[in-house]
Enzyme design. Structure first.
Site, mmCIF file in Angstrom:
data_model
loop_
_atom_site.group_PDB
_atom_site.id
_atom_site.type_symbol
_atom_site.label_atom_id
_atom_site.label_comp_id
_atom_site.label_asym_id
_atom_site.label_seq_id
_atom_site.Cartn_x
_atom_site.Cartn_y
_atom_site.Cartn_z
ATOM 1 N N GLU A 62 0.801 -1.223 0.000
ATOM 2 C CA GLU A 62 0.000 0.000 0.000
ATOM 3 C C GLU A 62 0.840 1.282 0.000
ATOM 4 O O GLU A 62 0.568 2.192 -0.789
ATOM 5 C CB GLU A 62 -0.968 -0.022 1.193
ATOM 6 C CG GLU A 62 -2.096 -1.021 0.972
ATOM 7 C CD GLU A 62 -2.793 -1.439 2.245
ATOM 8 O OE1 GLU A 62 -2.527 -0.824 3.306
ATOM 9 O OE2 GLU A 62 -3.610 -2.378 2.195
ATOM 10 N N ASP A 84 0.891 5.780 6.886
ATOM 11 C CA ASP A 84 -0.449 5.286 6.528
ATOM 12 C C ASP A 84 -1.176 4.772 7.765
ATOM 13 O O ASP A 84 -0.870 3.699 8.286
ATOM 14 C CB ASP A 84 -0.312 4.168 5.480
ATOM 15 C CG ASP A 84 -1.668 3.564 5.084
ATOM 16 O OD1 ASP A 84 -2.697 3.889 5.709
ATOM 17 O OD2 ASP A 84 -1.686 2.751 4.140
HETATM 18 MG MG MG Z 1 -5.758 1.627 3.557
#
Ligand code: MG
Ligand code: ADP
Length: 630
Positions: free
Chosen positions: A187, A209
């Site tokens: 990600e 994140d």
């Molecule tokens: Mg996410």
């Protein structure tokens, strides 16, 4: 080090012959799909214009299709047992690893002893893989509308912390949904691609994140056209869900609700807490209206300052991994060029403050933190499917956890250390520890701990047919290979004769839904078989060791210490065990070992007495037995 080239050279599709590719952010809380339109990545909304698809699946009775997204989320309170949320926390996990999740989730797990958790729903037992497949199916359907047909290939993002089985399970889910996975992508890496860090100036960047269920921090470097992940760290069980739980507990205490809420009431409280939390990102104060089981409403309010005090330690917990990642990357904080924020929870002002303070600069938030990962995945998918033949972008990912094997004494020997860039191949030589040893069993592990029992067991396999040699003479090369998706295969090869054994945990491309399903079931069934096999093997080994030791002792002292009758008894028991040990009857083998123990007890006692007598009379045991041999 091998660079991973992700554009296929020489491919130049006609402008009108673009292939249909999509990027999917399969999130714990929300999932999204995006695609490149006219050279720009765009997230694809549903018919009502909503881009975020809640990662919630509700199963219905009588074969009705499952409901995915907002409608399912709305039903969470009313139908909690058939409505599955946050399944990403469980995907690729076995029952053994569940306690930490069982406390957090409010579902009943299906009975049975399979290694894969299943939820008991009205539609039957459902695994996290199946629920994830429903989410992927819904997104693919959405994408098909925009693309003018089903996507020919997708890139799916996973947390950097996902281990091998979690990546496997994600690919299985995609296969069940009928999707062709071009690649799994971490990600944070996807987010960096969306921000075009690879097209900017050279530098080192941090991606922070904080989503609904996971926290990831990655340090990336961009130099000479190559984009490299230097390090990752994080916490796979920290996110907005935890913030919701904190706030929910606070509201419960304020409203005097007590501790034993039922499933539905608890869900409802969490939904309320999330709404209040999200409101506090934009407002200094929020009013709370809670409908109590009794019917009347409880009215309360909370200020942002109160909220921040409640969650300060959760936010603080993200900073240790940040420090670790910076350290692992081998850089100083002031060497960082850019910091970017990803994940819905980075909308919380306190998070932005904490990040700015830690890194000593304001972080980038220009791209919607909810969408940035899907956008990056779409850019990747577009390149991988061959729509951008001139692209020379290179991407490197890292291995999030060390990979190694078990060595003597229950210790873990690391073969590929964490944060090694992938794809990667590493080999190490091992040897036998017994004379004439012809087989070696290998235990593949993942994790940072020293002891095998503290790490995660990935696989076991055996190398057989090693030519008999004295201990330490054989050369056995164990090779670990991690491909571009972060999936592992391990091989062991004996160097003189070249016997080889390997284990590959590879995605199953080109299989039908049914085949994938049955493979998943088979893997579960085999787990038991494998365990039985191992128990039997260990028992046979024990039998062999007992027989070897006794035979050696008989050769040395049998004549001297036993009479003929005793020798016959022992020989008979030995022969029986030898015979049974060729078969697979565990109970019989165990019985024969015990019987042999029993008839040879007198022999063992006499040898012991003998040794003690000799020691007392001034002779060492070793010396004495040396005399006897002579
Ligand atoms: Mg996410
Ligand atoms: P994931 O990748 O884990 O699915 P997301 O990036 O979609 O997570 O983030 C979801 C989390 O972000 C949820 O906990 C949600 O409540 C939180 N969130 C979304 N918007 C806001 C907001 N405005 N303020 C605070 N938290 C938010």
């Amino acid at each position: 080090m091998t660079l991973l080239q992700i554009s296929e050279p020489g491919r130049s599709p006609e402008p009108h012959a673009r292939r249909r590719a999509a990027g999917i952010d399969l999130g714990t809380t929300h999932s999204l799909v995006a695609t490149v339109v006219d050279g720009r990545p765009e997230t694809i909304p549903d018919a009502d214009g909503r881009v975020l698809l809640p990662s919630v699946v509700r199963y219905l009775a009588d074969g009705a299709p499952a409901v995915v997204g907002d409608a399912a989320r709305a039903a969470q309170a009313e139908d909690p047992l058939n409505t599955l949320a946050s399944v990403k926390r469980l995907i690729g996990r076995s029952i053994d690893e569940l306690p930490e999740f069982a406390n957090r989730s409010h579902y009943e797990f299906a009975a049975g002893d399979s290694i894969m958790p299943k939820f008991a729903t009205v539609a039957g037992p459902i695994s996290p893989v199946q629920a994830s497949a429903e989410i992927l199916r819904a997104l693919a359907l959405r994408a098909a509308g925009t693309l003018g047909g089903a996507p020919e290939g997708v890139v799916i993002t996973v947390p950097a912390y996902f281990d091998d089985s979690q990546r496997q399970a994600t690919i299985d889910a995609a296969r069940i949904a009928g999707l062709n996975v071009l690649r799994l992508l971490n990600e944070p890496t996807a987010a960096a691609v969306a921000y075009g860090l690879d097209r900017g100036t050279e530098g080192v960047h941090a991606v922070y994140d904080l989503g609904g269920g996971t926290f990831d921090i990655s340090i990336l470097r961009f130099t000479k056209g190559v984009f490299e992940v230097l390090s990752t760290a994080g916490d796979s069980a920290l996110g907005g869900d935890d913030v919701d739980a904190r706030l929910a507990a606070w509201i419960r205490a304020q409203a005097g609700l007590g501790d034993n809420l039922d499933h539905g009431a608890h869900r409802q409280l969490l939904v309320l807490a999330r709404a209040i939390k999200e409101g506090l990102s934009d407002h200094a104060e929020m009013e709370i209206t809670l409908s109590r089981p009794s019917g009347e409403n409880w009215l309360g309010r909370i200020t942002r300052a109160q909220f921040e005090e409640l969650i300060a330690d959760l936010i603080e917990r993200t900073l240790a991994p940040c420090r670790q990642a910076v350290k692992d990357a081998g850089i100083a904080l002031d060497e960082l060029t850019e910091v970017i924020l990803v994940g819905g929870s980075t909308r919380i002002p306190l998070v932005r403050e904490a990040v700015a303070k830690f890194f000593g600069r304001e972080a980038h938030v220009e791209i919607d933190p909810d969408r940035v990962v899907a956008l990056g995945a779409a850019i990747q998918a577009d390149i991988l499917i061959g729509n951008k033949p001139d692209s020379d972008m290179l991407l490197l990912d890292v291995i999030p956890l060390s990979l190694g094997i078990e060595t003597m004494g229950g210790l873990t020997e690391k073969i590929i250390p964490r944060n090694t860039t992938i794809p990667a191949v590493r080999a190490q030589d091992f040897t036998t520890y017994k004379d004439g040893q012809t087989a070696l069993s290998l235990h593949v592990l993942q994790g940072e701990r020293e002891l095998v029992r503290d790490n995660r067991s990935l696989a076991r396999f055996e190398l057989r047919g090693i030519p008999p040699m004295v201990a330490g003479a054989a050369r056995i090369r164990v090779t670990f290979q991690v491909d571009a998706d972060g999936l592992l295969s391990v091989s062991a090869r004996e160097q003189t004769q070249g016997v080889e054994s390997r284990i590959e945990v590879k995605p199953s491309y080109g299989l039908s839904d049914e085949e994938v399903e049955s493979m998943l079931t088979a893997a579960m069934d085999h787990a038991h078989e494998d365990m039985d096999q191992r128990r039997l093997r260990e028992l046979k080994l024990e039998a062999n060791q007992t027989m070897e030791a006794l035979t050696a002792a008989l050769a040395k002292d049998g004549e001297r210490l036993l009479d003929a009758g005793e020798r016959t008894d022992i020989a008979g028991a030995l022969a029986r065990l030898h015979g049974l040990n060729q078969g697979a009857d565990e109970t019989a083998i165990r019985g024969a070992i015990d019987e042999l123990d029993r008839v040879s007890t007198v022999f063992a006692q006499r040898r012991m007495d003998d040794a003690i007598r000799n020691a007392l009379s001034g002779h060492g045991v070793a010396e004495f037995s040396g005399d006897q041999d002579a």
